[in-house]
Design a protein around this motif. Structure first.
Motif, PDB file in Angstrom:
ATOM      1  N   THR A  73       1.756   0.100   1.344  1.00 20.03           N
ATOM      2  CA  THR A  73       0.909   1.269   1.132  1.00 20.03           C
ATOM      3  C   THR A  73       0.075   1.481   2.390  1.00 20.03           C
ATOM      4  O   THR A  73       0.307   0.836   3.415  1.00 20.03           O
ATOM      5  N   PHE A  74      -0.888   2.383   2.338  1.00 22.38           N
ATOM      6  CA  PHE A  74      -1.690   2.706   3.525  1.00 22.38           C
ATOM      7  C   PHE A  74      -3.085   3.124   3.087  1.00 22.38           C
ATOM      8  O   PHE A  74      -3.283   3.584   1.957  1.00 22.38           O
ATOM      9  N   GLU A  75      -4.052   2.946   3.988  1.00 25.03           N
ATOM     10  CA  GLU A  75      -5.431   3.301   3.678  1.00 25.03           C
ATOM     11  C   GLU A  75      -5.989   4.332   4.639  1.00 25.03           C
ATOM     12  O   GLU A  75      -7.177   4.623   4.625  1.00 25.03           O
ATOM     13  N   HIS A  96       4.542   3.236  -1.327  1.00 29.18           N
ATOM     14  CA  HIS A  96       3.790   4.126  -2.217  1.00 29.18           C
ATOM     15  C   HIS A  96       2.394   4.354  -1.670  1.00 29.18           C
ATOM     16  O   HIS A  96       1.772   3.413  -1.178  1.00 29.18           O
ATOM     17  N   PRO A  97       1.869   5.598  -1.782  1.00 31.55           N
ATOM     18  CA  PRO A  97       2.565   6.819  -2.165  1.00 31.55           C
ATOM     19  C   PRO A  97       3.745   7.114  -1.240  1.00 31.55           C
ATOM     20  O   PRO A  97       3.896   6.498  -0.200  1.00 31.55           O
ATOM     21  N   ASP A  98       4.572   8.071  -1.647  1.00 29.70           N
ATOM     22  CA  ASP A  98       5.780   8.399  -0.914  1.00 29.70           C
ATOM     23  C   ASP A  98       5.435   8.872   0.507  1.00 29.70           C
ATOM     24  O   ASP A  98       4.494   9.644   0.690  1.00 29.70           O
ATOM     25  N   GLY A 246       4.952   9.615  -5.599  1.00 33.45           N
ATOM     26  CA  GLY A 246       4.600   8.254  -5.256  1.00 33.45           C
ATOM     27  C   GLY A 246       3.426   7.741  -6.058  1.00 33.45           C
ATOM     28  O   GLY A 246       2.505   8.478  -6.415  1.00 33.45           O
ATOM     29  N   ARG A 247       3.473   6.442  -6.352  1.00 31.13           N
ATOM     30  CA  ARG A 247       2.409   5.814  -7.129  1.00 31.13           C
ATOM     31  C   ARG A 247       1.194   5.525  -6.256  1.00 31.13           C
ATOM     32  O   ARG A 247       1.314   5.323  -5.059  1.00 31.13           O
ATOM     33  N   ALA A 293      -1.177   0.361  -9.493  1.00 27.51           N
ATOM     34  CA  ALA A 293      -0.242   1.482  -9.433  1.00 27.51           C
ATOM     35  C   ALA A 293       0.886   1.239  -8.447  1.00 27.51           C
ATOM     36  O   ALA A 293       2.069   1.421  -8.780  1.00 27.51           O
ATOM     37  N   VAL A 294       0.570   0.834  -7.208  1.00 31.22           N
ATOM     38  CA  VAL A 294       1.625   0.684  -6.208  1.00 31.22           C
ATOM     39  C   VAL A 294       2.579  -0.444  -6.574  1.00 31.22           C
ATOM     40  O   VAL A 294       3.764  -0.421  -6.206  1.00 31.22           O
TER      41      VAL A 294
END
Length: 382
Positions: A73-75, A96-98, A246-247, A293-294
């Motif tokens: 994921t990413f922030e 995730h998200p996509d 994406g979650r 979620a992810v």
């Protein structure tokens, strides 16, 4: 779902304060976090399993991160969607998200077009590349207007109010290719933290956001709005979640117009400053929800525990200097207050260095806001 140690590992592109708070929330779940960030010993480093030093668009760093994680994921919106998409296609690590959602969000013109095409109400807008195009947009939209850099801006960065056609040349020189939006006559700014899981969607209560000079200063939950407006904002946030792939957690920034309508301002496909109150004020924080979620785990409850107010701690200095905050004792002595320090070694003018949340079931939002402001005003770096 049997639990082991670690229960899972989440890889995060970006190692700032959001990754730091994600690491703090993931630990009690048995989840480890590994980050990649270009700054050695980044703010997240003390609370996560490990850091890979690499730029946000470094394909090797992103691949190394993915190989150590169960999900990527990413922030930060500066993460490279192309590199993450290749990881998702060539490894067993989902993203995730996509990445395509990030790609849409990174370009504010593309974002507004996608929202408008989905029937979500946004301020009237035009794409502009030149001063002449900006002047034409001003004739259509009316002056003044808001000019936003199409790429690279987030949390208010890259936004420039333009008063009239005489300012067009200088404004477009600042932004480059840009999104010109009508300047909304809003009653207040709101935000909803939404969560997309594998087969469930959650929306935290609507929050009132207080900005000054395009920088978020305060959060008030519950928002001081009529119930019908609160429900309208919640419905708009759910419409936004429906169109995104994406979650994960999404920060959805909104305008309440003077007529009570709700317009979408911007979207962040990650945990967001407007959701920091959830750490103390909700049953599951936005950071715990993002981890759940992810990973495809069941989502937590998003209901509010108590009225909550958050105030950001910003650099109150004129030049960069080592970060040394005074006045902390009063915050620590307040039984309703929680201090969050982001671990940044250097303070810069108006840089977000931390936040204070007051959450109290026996107080109303106005009382908490007054207390929060008093505590904040006692904090200084100068």
């Amino acid at each position: 779902m049997p639990h082991v140690t670690p229960a899972a590992t989440v890889g995060v592109v970006g190692g700032g304060q959001l990754a730091r708070m994600l690491g703090e929330a993931a630990g009690p779940l048995g989840v480890e976090v590994v980050v990649s960030d270009p700054t050695p010993d980044c703010p997240a480093a003390p609370v996560v399993r490990d850091q890979i030093v690499g730029d946000f668009n470094d394909p090797d760093a992103i691949r190394d991160l993915a190989e150590r994680a169960d999900v990527l994921t990413f922030e930060i919106e500066l993460a490279d969607p192309d590199a993450m998409e290749r990881v998702g296609e060539t490894t067993v690590t989902p993203v995730h998200p996509d990445p395509d959602t990030l790609r849409t969000i990174q370009d504010k013109l593309v974002q507004d077009r996608a929202l408008a095409d989905a029937g979500v109400h946004v301020p009237d807008f035009r794409g502009v590349d030149t001063a002449a195009a900006l002047r034409a947009a001003g004739e259509d939209l009316g002056w003044p207007l808001m000019l936003k850099a199409r790429e690279g801006g987030y949390d208010g960065r890259g936004n420039f109010p333009v008063e009239g056609p005489g300012d067009a040349e200088g404004a477009i020189a600042e932004t480059g290719p840009a999104l010109a939006e009508e300047l909304v006559d809003f009653e207040r700014e709101l935000a909803v933290i939404g969560v997309k899981g594998t087969d469930a969607v959650r929306a935290f209560p609507v929050t009132e956001t207080v900005h000054e000079a395009e920088i978020l200063r305060e959060l008030v939950t519950p928002a001081r709005i009529a119930p019908v407006v609160r429900e309208r904002a919640r419905r708009v946030a759910l419409e936004v979640l429906e169109m995104l792939d994406g979650r994960g957690v999404y920060g959805i920034e909104l305008f309440e117009t003077s007529e009570g309508d709700i317009l979408v301002n911007e979207i962040a496909p990650r945990p967001h400053n407007s959701g920091h109150w959830t750490i103390e004020g909700a049953h599951s924080s936005q950071f715990e929800q993002h981890a759940r979620a992810v990973l495809g785990w069941p989502l937590g409850a998003a209901e509010r525990r108590a009225p909550s107010v958050t105030t950001n701690i910003l650099g109150d200095i004129e030049e960069s200097q080592p970060a040394e905050l005074s006045g902390v004792e009063a915050v620590l002595e307040d039984p309703a207050a929680s201090l969050h320090w982001y671990g940044k070694r250097e303070v810069r003018p108006l840089r977000k260095m931390g936040h204070v949340t007051l959450s109290d079931a026996d107080s109303d939002a106005e009382t908490l806001l007054a207390r929060a402001r008093e505590l904040r005003d006692g904090l200084t770096f100068s």
